[in-house]
Design an enzyme around this catalytic site. Structure first.
Site, PDB file in Angstrom:
ATOM      1  N   TYR A 113       3.105  10.306 -11.397  1.00 41.72           N
ATOM      2  CA  TYR A 113       2.405   9.417 -10.475  1.00 41.72           C
ATOM      3  C   TYR A 113       1.596   8.374 -11.249  1.00 41.72           C
ATOM      4  O   TYR A 113       1.629   7.183 -10.928  1.00 41.72           O
ATOM      5  CB  TYR A 113       1.491  10.231  -9.564  1.00 41.72           C
ATOM      6  CG  TYR A 113       0.615   9.412  -8.646  1.00 41.72           C
ATOM      7  CD1 TYR A 113       1.132   8.821  -7.503  1.00 41.72           C
ATOM      8  CD2 TYR A 113      -0.750   9.255  -8.922  1.00 41.72           C
ATOM      9  CE1 TYR A 113       0.328   8.082  -6.653  1.00 41.72           C
ATOM     10  CE2 TYR A 113      -1.565   8.528  -8.078  1.00 41.72           C
ATOM     11  CZ  TYR A 113      -1.025   7.933  -6.946  1.00 41.72           C
ATOM     12  OH  TYR A 113      -1.836   7.199  -6.100  1.00 41.72           O
TER      13      TYR A 113
ATOM     14  N   THR B  24      -8.816  11.213   2.077  1.00 44.00           N
ATOM     15  CA  THR B  24      -7.767  11.075   3.086  1.00 44.00           C
ATOM     16  C   THR B  24      -6.876  12.316   3.016  1.00 44.00           C
ATOM     17  O   THR B  24      -7.060  13.185   2.161  1.00 44.00           O
ATOM     18  CB  THR B  24      -6.920   9.829   2.820  1.00 44.00           C
ATOM     19  OG1 THR B  24      -6.344   9.950   1.506  1.00 44.00           O
ATOM     20  CG2 THR B  24      -7.760   8.562   2.879  1.00 44.00           C
TER      21      THR B  24
ATOM     22  N   ASN C  69       0.804  -1.222   0.000  1.00 44.56           N
ATOM     23  CA  ASN C  69       0.000   0.000   0.000  1.00 44.56           C
ATOM     24  C   ASN C  69       0.839   1.275   0.000  1.00 44.56           C
ATOM     25  O   ASN C  69       0.397   2.309  -0.488  1.00 44.56           O
ATOM     26  CB  ASN C  69      -0.928  -0.001   1.223  1.00 44.56           C
ATOM     27  CG  ASN C  69      -1.532   1.361   1.491  1.00 44.56           C
ATOM     28  OD1 ASN C  69      -2.426   1.812   0.786  1.00 44.56           O
ATOM     29  ND2 ASN C  69      -1.043   2.034   2.530  1.00 44.56           N
TER      30      ASN C  69
ATOM     31  N   LYS D 256       1.859   4.199 -11.171  1.00 45.74           N
ATOM     32  CA  LYS D 256       0.739   3.317 -10.843  1.00 45.74           C
ATOM     33  C   LYS D 256       0.397   2.398 -12.018  1.00 45.74           C
ATOM     34  O   LYS D 256      -0.098   1.286 -11.818  1.00 45.74           O
ATOM     35  CB  LYS D 256      -0.474   4.146 -10.410  1.00 45.74           C
ATOM     36  CG  LYS D 256      -0.284   4.822  -9.059  1.00 45.74           C
ATOM     37  CD  LYS D 256       0.030   3.813  -7.954  1.00 45.74           C
ATOM     38  CE  LYS D 256       0.079   4.439  -6.576  1.00 45.74           C
ATOM     39  NZ  LYS D 256       0.306   3.445  -5.506  1.00 45.74           N
TER      40      LYS D 256
END
Length: 267
Positions: free
Chosen positions: A161, A198, A92, A165
């Protein structure tokens, strides 16, 4: 009553001290798994582990910089020692540094590659070595890598990013093929979460404003929701529930898959 479909399983969650990682750790514990939190935030990892212990499951924490091969080796050995086995790895841990393409910095790209790609690769390496026949745990298992909806859509200001991913997705599929062909008894899957409120998710919204792509945070979030058929953001619990499923015997014939948890944003 919570389902105990992970009774007897032993898990390591990287970046598990807070946010999505902490929610995944809690969901695994609620499903009956013993859980070790691996994080560079050592004190917070201990606090999160102590919270999990209140539910009556075996738990612990270990310092883990996912970019460090030696720390991975030590962390996996610690999991086996603390829990008496190791059959679930949740990769994670990850970072996101927002930038328009015209403003990209080499050091930012390298840092994201190091954490998001190298970290996942090293995690799978040491999980395989421990879980496969002849390893320290040798009971097979399940690896879930956290990718992102950014791997499958063109979202502005996160090009590097997104690339990392996408790499997580590709590595997941190759690793699943290897594990199956070599008889490791390990399933490997990944998930594509959408934007979640978050600290990391809201920082992205703030960064989108800073680079001039939205007037304010509310507009930035609203633009994501507008692209999401279900009309809202994901919750950490929804992500965690999908991880529990992939680690359970309910998903025993699923490997090499990418599961979107994005309300349809990436379809």
């Amino acid at each position: 009553m919570k389902s105990k479909r992970l009774d007897g399983r032993k898990a390591l969650v990287t970046g598990g001290a807070r946010g999505i990682g902490a929610s995944i750790a809690q969901a695994l514990a609620d499903a009956g798994a013993a859980v070790v939190i691996g994080d560079v935030l050592v004190d917070l990892a201990k606090e999160t582990a102590a919270g999990l212990a209140k539910s009556g499951v075996a738990t612990g924490s270990v310092r883990l910089d996912v970019t460090d091969d030696a720390q991975w080796e030590s962390a996996v050995a610690s999991v086996v020692a603390q829990l008496g086995g190791f059959d679930i790895l949740i990769n994670n841990a990850g970072i996101e540094i927002t930038s328009l393409v015209a403003d990209l910095k080499a050091e930012d790209i390298r840092r994201m590659c190091d954490v998001n790609i190298v970290g996942v690769g090293l995690g799978m390496k040491h999980a395989f070595r421990s879980m496969r026949p002849g390893g320290a745990a040798a009971q097979g298992g399940s690896v879930v890598n956290v990718s992102s909806v950014a791997a499958i859509i063109a979202f502005p200001a996160i090009s590097a990013y997104s690339a990392t991913k996408s790499a997580v997705d590709r590595m997941t599929r190759v690793a699943a093929m290897e594990a199956g062909k070599l008889g490791y008894g390990v399933r490997v899957n990944c998930i594509y979460p959408g934007l979640i409120p978050t600290d990391m998710g809201m920082k992205l919204a703030t960064d989108i404003v800073a680079v001039g792509l939205a007037a304010d945070v509310e507009v930035a979030v609203a633009s994501v929701i507008a692209q999401t058929p279900l009309g809202r953001l994901a919750t950490v619990e929804e992500v965690a529930d999908a991880v529990v499923f992939l680690c359970s015997d309910d998903a025993r014939f699923i490997t090499g898959a990418g599961v979107p948890i994005d309300g349809g944003m990436g379809m």
